[in-house]
Scaffold this motif. Structure first.
Motif, mmCIF file in Angstrom:
data_model
loop_
_atom_site.group_PDB
_atom_site.id
_atom_site.type_symbol
_atom_site.label_atom_id
_atom_site.label_comp_id
_atom_site.label_asym_id
_atom_site.label_seq_id
_atom_site.Cartn_x
_atom_site.Cartn_y
_atom_site.Cartn_z
ATOM 1 N N SER A 42 1.604 -1.433 -0.067
ATOM 2 C CA SER A 42 -0.320 0.065 0.139
ATOM 3 C C SER A 42 0.765 1.603 -0.068
ATOM 4 N N ARG A 43 0.879 1.847 -0.829
ATOM 5 C CA ARG A 43 1.252 3.317 -0.800
ATOM 6 C C ARG A 43 0.862 3.961 1.032
ATOM 7 N N PRO B 16 9.436 9.912 2.066
ATOM 8 C CA PRO B 16 7.842 9.736 2.122
ATOM 9 C C PRO B 16 7.669 8.200 1.793
ATOM 10 N N ARG B 17 6.476 7.870 3.038
ATOM 11 C CA ARG B 17 6.869 5.639 2.072
ATOM 12 C C ARG B 17 6.290 5.932 1.416
ATOM 13 N N ALA B 18 5.522 7.116 0.062
ATOM 14 C CA ALA B 18 5.194 5.985 -1.145
ATOM 15 C C ALA B 18 6.428 5.732 -2.273
ATOM 16 N N MET C 210 3.788 -3.409 10.640
ATOM 17 C CA MET C 210 4.586 -3.609 9.774
ATOM 18 C C MET C 210 2.693 -4.838 9.977
ATOM 19 N N LEU C 211 1.785 -5.151 11.250
ATOM 20 C CA LEU C 211 1.530 -5.895 11.101
ATOM 21 C C LEU C 211 0.116 -5.618 10.412
ATOM 22 N N ALA C 212 -0.274 -3.502 10.187
ATOM 23 C CA ALA C 212 -0.979 -3.211 9.804
ATOM 24 C C ALA C 212 -0.777 -3.550 8.082
ATOM 25 N N THR C 213 0.244 -3.754 8.238
ATOM 26 C CA THR C 213 0.556 -4.116 5.841
ATOM 27 C C THR C 213 0.376 -5.447 5.942
ATOM 28 N N HIS C 214 0.422 -6.140 7.075
ATOM 29 C CA HIS C 214 0.231 -7.640 6.803
ATOM 30 C C HIS C 214 -1.020 -7.553 6.007
ATOM 31 N N GLN C 215 -2.275 -6.844 6.931
ATOM 32 C CA GLN C 215 -3.495 -6.971 7.260
ATOM 33 C C GLN C 215 -3.958 -5.858 5.728
ATOM 34 N N LEU C 216 -2.479 -5.004 5.155
ATOM 35 C CA LEU C 216 -3.410 -4.279 3.671
ATOM 36 C C LEU C 216 -2.890 -5.639 2.543
ATOM 37 N N ARG C 217 -1.583 -6.347 2.999
ATOM 38 C CA ARG C 217 -1.342 -7.334 1.632
ATOM 39 C C ARG C 217 -2.368 -7.977 1.187
#
Length: 440
Positions: free
Chosen positions: A30-31, A75-77, A139-146
């Protein structure tokens, strides 16, 4: 204590990254988020800067990485386009830094009266343990977005206790002063300090967080279609972003076959939305609209902290709602033991003296307050941790969520984010002012 906190964070970091192949670690899911491999090396770089160099006075290991993993420069993006360390070199760098850091830890005096505030009570080690756990939560939130099959597993929380259905919908928080913030929590971060007196009128607060069942009533009543429930900025965002339900929710193809009619995607698994869990993944604007629809409001940050910490019998502020003891599974849903919140009404042993439940753990709770310094605030050890975020652009969240480690969660801990953010593990509870008769 410091070694255990650092080692627990590292076990979690590796568990969140070793479960994916190199391609997924390098991908941007996710961006809104960094590639996981950026977080991995960033954790090592911050540990090198603060534990190896600042606390240990040792030579730099990889000074060339400092600008690459500076969160304020990139920035993250934009991070996927950087020449990031691949996963295996990132892991080796992480291990090399940790080896040096533990040597520094073994030699540290842990003197509360140390002339170096970084070393007083081992603050710098606690700061880095918290930093790593905060990135683990990200990183857990990134797992939810993947997208893709589930790679994380955990047992479901236990059902709510038998008395949950009989709890009063709201709890009275009496008027009067309390001590907000802290002067004596050794690992408290700069924005939690200093302790100061705040005097509040009495108010009512939801006994438990707002549930999916209650939030579905808002949706069913046209809450997303009625501008009158939304602030001007909130309605503009709702329209522009096309909001119609919490993030990761979708209508079931056969609504009558699913209780409540909604499904959600949770860490790669599609399942019916549990009606008795706290609502999750709603932005501040959605929480504010719900509160207006319900004839209520979001609590201020000070109200939230008074409800969570003030003991009316003694007049003192506790570390946690239940007292000063560290969290346990019986007291709060923390530490990624589960991959979802506990049902509303859970953890009666963790209730505040007035009976408010789940103020710590389960979901971050939006408050109505902008992120601002406490009176007498001093930036430490660098202004970019808190000071640059103060102002009306960010709203405060309190209480921690199921993915927050206990080292980064306490009654004074403050989180903040843009009011449009939903990928974080955020929910809310509502409040209301006292009626005229109640003010007497």
């Amino acid at each position: 204590m410091a070694r255990e906190a650092l080692e627990r964070a590292r076990r979690r970091t590796l568990a969140l990254t070793d479960c994916l192949d190199d391609e997924e670690l390098a991908a941007q899911h996710s961006r809104l988020m960094s590639p996981l491999v950026w977080d991995l090396a960033h954790i090592g770089n911050q540990e090198e800067i603060w534990l190896v160099r600042a606390a240990g006075g040792q030579d730099a290991i990889r000074p060339d990485l400092d600008p690459l993993y500076d969160a304020f420069q990139h920035p993250r993006a934009e991070r996927p386009a950087l020449p990031l360390l691949p996963p295996d070199p990132a892991r080796r760098y992480l291990a090399a830094v940790r080896e040096r850091a533990l040597r520094v830890l073994d030699a540290a005096p842990f003197d509360p009266d140390s002339a170096d505030p970084l070393l007083a009570d081992g603050f710098v080690f606690g700061m880095l343990a918290q930093h790593e756990q905060q990135h683990d939560e990200t990183m857990l939130a990134t797992h939810q977005l993947r997208r893709g099959p589930a790679v994380l597993t955990a047992p479901r929380p236990t059902p709510a206790p038998a008395d949950a259905a009989d709890l009063p919908p709201e709890t009275w928080i009496p008027a009067g002063p309390f001590s907000m913030g802290t002067d004596d929590e050794p690992w408290a971060l700069d924005n939690e300090r200093p302790a100061h007196r705040v005097d509040l009128p009495g108010f009512w607060l939801d006994t438990v967080p707002v549930s999916n069942r209650a939030y579905q009533a808002f949706i069913a009543n046209g809450g997303y279609e009625e501008p009158r429930w939304w602030s001007t900025a909130g309605w503009a965002h709702r329209v522009q972003a096309g909001l119609h339900a919490p993030l990761f929710w979708r209508r079931a193809e056969t609504p009558d076959a699913v209780e409540g009619g909604w499904l959600r995607r949770r860490f790669g698994v599609v399942e019916p939305v549990p009606l008795d869990e706290p609502v999750l993944h709603v932005c501040w604007y959605e929480a504010d609209a719900y509160a207006r629809w319900a004839g209520r409001r979001l609590p201020t940050e000070a109200e939230w902290e008074k409800a969570a910490r003030h003991d009316p019998a003694t007049g003192r502020s506790r570390r946690y709602p239940w007292g000063d003891a560290d969290p346990t599974p019986e007291l709060a849903n923390l530490g990624q033991r589960h991959l979802q919140p506990s049902p509303v009404g859970s953890h009666p042993a963790g209730a505040s003296p007035l009976g408010v439940r789940q103020l710590i753990g389960d979901v971050w709770e939006w408050t109505s307050s902008d992120f601002a310094p406490h009176p007498g605030f001093t930036a430490f050890p660098y202004k970019e941790y808190s000071e640059v975020f103060f102002g009306p652009d960010y709203k405060v969240l309190r209480g921690g969520a199921f993915g927050v480690d206990p080292v980064a969660c306490r009654g004074t801990f403050r989180n903040w984010d843009y009011p449009i953010r939903r990928q974080i593990f955020c929910g809310f509870r509502t409040a209301r002012d006292a009626d005229p008769e109640e003010r007497r």
